[in-house]
Scaffold this motif. Sequence first.
Motif, PDB file in Angstrom:
ATOM      1  N   TYR A 193     -33.554   3.260 -37.334  1.00  0.00           N
ATOM      2  CA  TYR A 193     -33.941   2.830 -35.976  1.00  0.00           C
ATOM      3  C   TYR A 193     -33.912   1.310 -35.888  1.00  0.00           C
ATOM      4  O   TYR A 193     -33.333   0.732 -34.953  1.00  0.00           O
ATOM      5  CB  TYR A 193     -35.331   3.363 -35.632  1.00  0.00           C
ATOM      6  CG  TYR A 193     -35.799   3.018 -34.237  1.00  0.00           C
ATOM      7  CD1 TYR A 193     -35.539   3.870 -33.170  1.00  0.00           C
ATOM      8  CD2 TYR A 193     -36.494   1.835 -33.979  1.00  0.00           C
ATOM      9  CE1 TYR A 193     -35.953   3.554 -31.876  1.00  0.00           C
ATOM     10  CE2 TYR A 193     -36.913   1.509 -32.699  1.00  0.00           C
ATOM     11  CZ  TYR A 193     -36.648   2.372 -31.656  1.00  0.00           C
ATOM     12  OH  TYR A 193     -37.060   2.047 -30.380  1.00  0.00           O
ATOM     13  N   SER A 194     -34.522   0.653 -36.877  1.00  0.00           N
ATOM     14  CA  SER A 194     -34.540  -0.815 -36.891  1.00  0.00           C
ATOM     15  C   SER A 194     -33.147  -1.376 -37.123  1.00  0.00           C
ATOM     16  O   SER A 194     -32.761  -2.395 -36.530  1.00  0.00           O
ATOM     17  CB  SER A 194     -35.495  -1.308 -37.983  1.00  0.00           C
ATOM     18  OG  SER A 194     -36.815  -0.886 -37.720  1.00  0.00           O
ATOM     19  N   ASN A 207     -30.331   0.027 -36.264  1.00  0.00           N
ATOM     20  CA  ASN A 207     -29.564   0.206 -35.029  1.00  0.00           C
ATOM     21  C   ASN A 207     -29.885  -0.873 -34.009  1.00  0.00           C
ATOM     22  O   ASN A 207     -28.998  -1.367 -33.305  1.00  0.00           O
ATOM     23  CB  ASN A 207     -29.843   1.595 -34.437  1.00  0.00           C
ATOM     24  CG  ASN A 207     -29.336   2.714 -35.321  1.00  0.00           C
ATOM     25  OD1 ASN A 207     -28.426   2.508 -36.135  1.00  0.00           O
ATOM     26  ND2 ASN A 207     -29.908   3.894 -35.177  1.00  0.00           N
ATOM     27  N   LEU A 208     -31.162  -1.246 -33.925  1.00  0.00           N
ATOM     28  CA  LEU A 208     -31.545  -2.336 -33.023  1.00  0.00           C
ATOM     29  C   LEU A 208     -30.874  -3.644 -33.426  1.00  0.00           C
ATOM     30  O   LEU A 208     -30.422  -4.421 -32.577  1.00  0.00           O
ATOM     31  CB  LEU A 208     -33.067  -2.507 -33.025  1.00  0.00           C
ATOM     32  CG  LEU A 208     -33.861  -1.640 -32.053  1.00  0.00           C
ATOM     33  CD1 LEU A 208     -35.352  -1.837 -32.271  1.00  0.00           C
ATOM     34  CD2 LEU A 208     -33.499  -1.951 -30.601  1.00  0.00           C
ATOM     35  N   ARG A 209     -30.793  -3.884 -34.725  1.00  0.00           N
ATOM     36  CA  ARG A 209     -30.144  -5.102 -35.217  1.00  0.00           C
ATOM     37  C   ARG A 209     -28.643  -5.086 -34.904  1.00  0.00           C
ATOM     38  O   ARG A 209     -28.056  -6.114 -34.543  1.00  0.00           O
ATOM     39  CB  ARG A 209     -30.369  -5.265 -36.719  1.00  0.00           C
ATOM     40  CG  ARG A 209     -31.776  -5.737 -37.074  1.00  0.00           C
ATOM     41  CD  ARG A 209     -31.910  -6.023 -38.554  1.00  0.00           C
ATOM     42  NE  ARG A 209     -33.207  -6.596 -38.864  1.00  0.00           N
ATOM     43  CZ  ARG A 209     -33.505  -7.893 -38.807  1.00  0.00           C
ATOM     44  NH1 ARG A 209     -32.573  -8.755 -38.432  1.00  0.00           N
ATOM     45  NH2 ARG A 209     -34.701  -8.321 -39.117  1.00  0.00           N
ATOM     46  N   GLY A 220     -27.920  -6.194 -31.554  1.00  0.00           N
ATOM     47  CA  GLY A 220     -28.389  -7.553 -31.253  1.00  0.00           C
ATOM     48  C   GLY A 220     -29.803  -7.607 -30.733  1.00  0.00           C
ATOM     49  O   GLY A 220     -30.147  -8.503 -29.950  1.00  0.00           O
ATOM     50  N   GLY A 221     -30.632  -6.637 -31.135  1.00  0.00           N
ATOM     51  CA  GLY A 221     -32.020  -6.622 -30.705  1.00  0.00           C
ATOM     52  C   GLY A 221     -32.240  -6.021 -29.337  1.00  0.00           C
ATOM     53  O   GLY A 221     -33.363  -5.992 -28.839  1.00  0.00           O
ATOM     54  N   ARG A 222     -31.175  -5.524 -28.697  1.00  0.00           N
ATOM     55  CA  ARG A 222     -31.288  -4.922 -27.371  1.00  0.00           C
ATOM     56  C   ARG A 222     -31.403  -3.403 -27.481  1.00  0.00           C
ATOM     57  O   ARG A 222     -30.751  -2.788 -28.316  1.00  0.00           O
ATOM     58  CB  ARG A 222     -30.061  -5.273 -26.525  1.00  0.00           C
ATOM     59  CG  ARG A 222     -30.006  -6.738 -26.093  1.00  0.00           C
ATOM     60  CD  ARG A 222     -28.642  -7.095 -25.529  1.00  0.00           C
ATOM     61  NE  ARG A 222     -27.638  -7.188 -26.596  1.00  0.00           N
ATOM     62  CZ  ARG A 222     -26.361  -7.501 -26.382  1.00  0.00           C
ATOM     63  NH1 ARG A 222     -25.935  -7.727 -25.153  1.00  0.00           N
ATOM     64  NH2 ARG A 222     -25.523  -7.574 -27.391  1.00  0.00           N
ATOM     65  N   ALA A 223     -32.221  -2.818 -26.615  1.00  0.00           N
ATOM     66  CA  ALA A 223     -32.378  -1.365 -26.630  1.00  0.00           C
ATOM     67  C   ALA A 223     -31.217  -0.668 -25.945  1.00  0.00           C
ATOM     68  O   ALA A 223     -30.973   0.521 -26.171  1.00  0.00           O
ATOM     69  CB  ALA A 223     -33.685  -0.973 -25.937  1.00  0.00           C
ATOM     70  N   ILE A 261     -30.773   2.943 -27.656  1.00  0.00           N
ATOM     71  CA  ILE A 261     -31.500   3.175 -28.903  1.00  0.00           C
ATOM     72  C   ILE A 261     -32.169   4.547 -28.933  1.00  0.00           C
ATOM     73  O   ILE A 261     -32.406   5.111 -30.000  1.00  0.00           O
ATOM     74  CB  ILE A 261     -32.561   2.061 -29.122  1.00  0.00           C
ATOM     75  CG1 ILE A 261     -33.092   2.077 -30.566  1.00  0.00           C
ATOM     76  CG2 ILE A 261     -33.688   2.180 -28.119  1.00  0.00           C
ATOM     77  CD1 ILE A 261     -32.066   1.747 -31.600  1.00  0.00           C
TER      78      ILE A 261
END
Length: 300
Positions: A100-101, A103-105, A108-111, A210
């Motif tokens: 999960y983390s 995938n966020l990275r 680019g930190g966007r959901a 996400i």
Amino acid sequence: MITADAILGSVELGMIYAVLALGVFLSFRTLNTPDLTVDGSIVTGAAASAMLCSMGVNPLIGLAAAFAGGACAGAITALLNTKLKIQPLLAGILVMLGVYSINLRIMGGRANLPLTTSDTLYSKAAEVFPAEWASMIVGVIVLALIIAIFFFFLKTRVGFALRATGDNEDMVRASGISSDNMKLLGLSVSNGFVGLSGGLLAQYQGYSDIGMGTGMVVIGLASVIIGEVIFGTSNLLRRLIAVALGAIVYRIILAIALTFGMQASDMKLVSAIIVIIALSLGVLGESFSLRKKKRGAGNA
């Protein structure tokens, strides 16, 4: 009443989910391993594909990255199971949480990562084929290719060893084959195709989210069960086609449910009910066949 456009959209989505179902089939049916990595690896594939497409990279490279991302998630689950002796169910849950983390990275930190101005496989296809049929044509070509790959792979010596590992792990070890390596290969390939499904889904929908992986393992399992119950499992090729058709039938059932006034938020409940009914039909079918055999033996 369900419209022709709704059916067409359901079939197009169903062919994408068929790739997911084939990946789930490989882990649940062939390897006999409950793998919950699916809910995370499909988002990994979607995120990798969407990010590369948004950067102007060729959509096919994005799909290759989606497969690789999913395969890495599956490999980690297999290593946790085989090397650290963590139960496969728990190993899948741990990887699902961890990615999960990641995938966020990747995004680019966007959901949510939109692809409204980016080239995708489907937008490219619309330049070659009639726009209204482009997604359908892409789905048929991709699905046929993947079924062929699955069929010929499972017919190889490695494929037979993989299938034997799911049937009888002790026998495989006695034959000098590493069951750990087979699990590593099987879960990597399984989640690779799940990731590929995610990549296709992101390019088809025009975005990666996400939360899009929630309940995907249920969708895959429902497709496998529906396909096997309705279309049969007499041989390997028929079984693979049945799983793919099961995903399409599943999407059509959901579309019909929506036409009867069901809310989109109720779709997870509908999915669970579909799985329960499909499982019940399978059990009832086996019971009926057993009774029929007993009657035949009694008459003889």
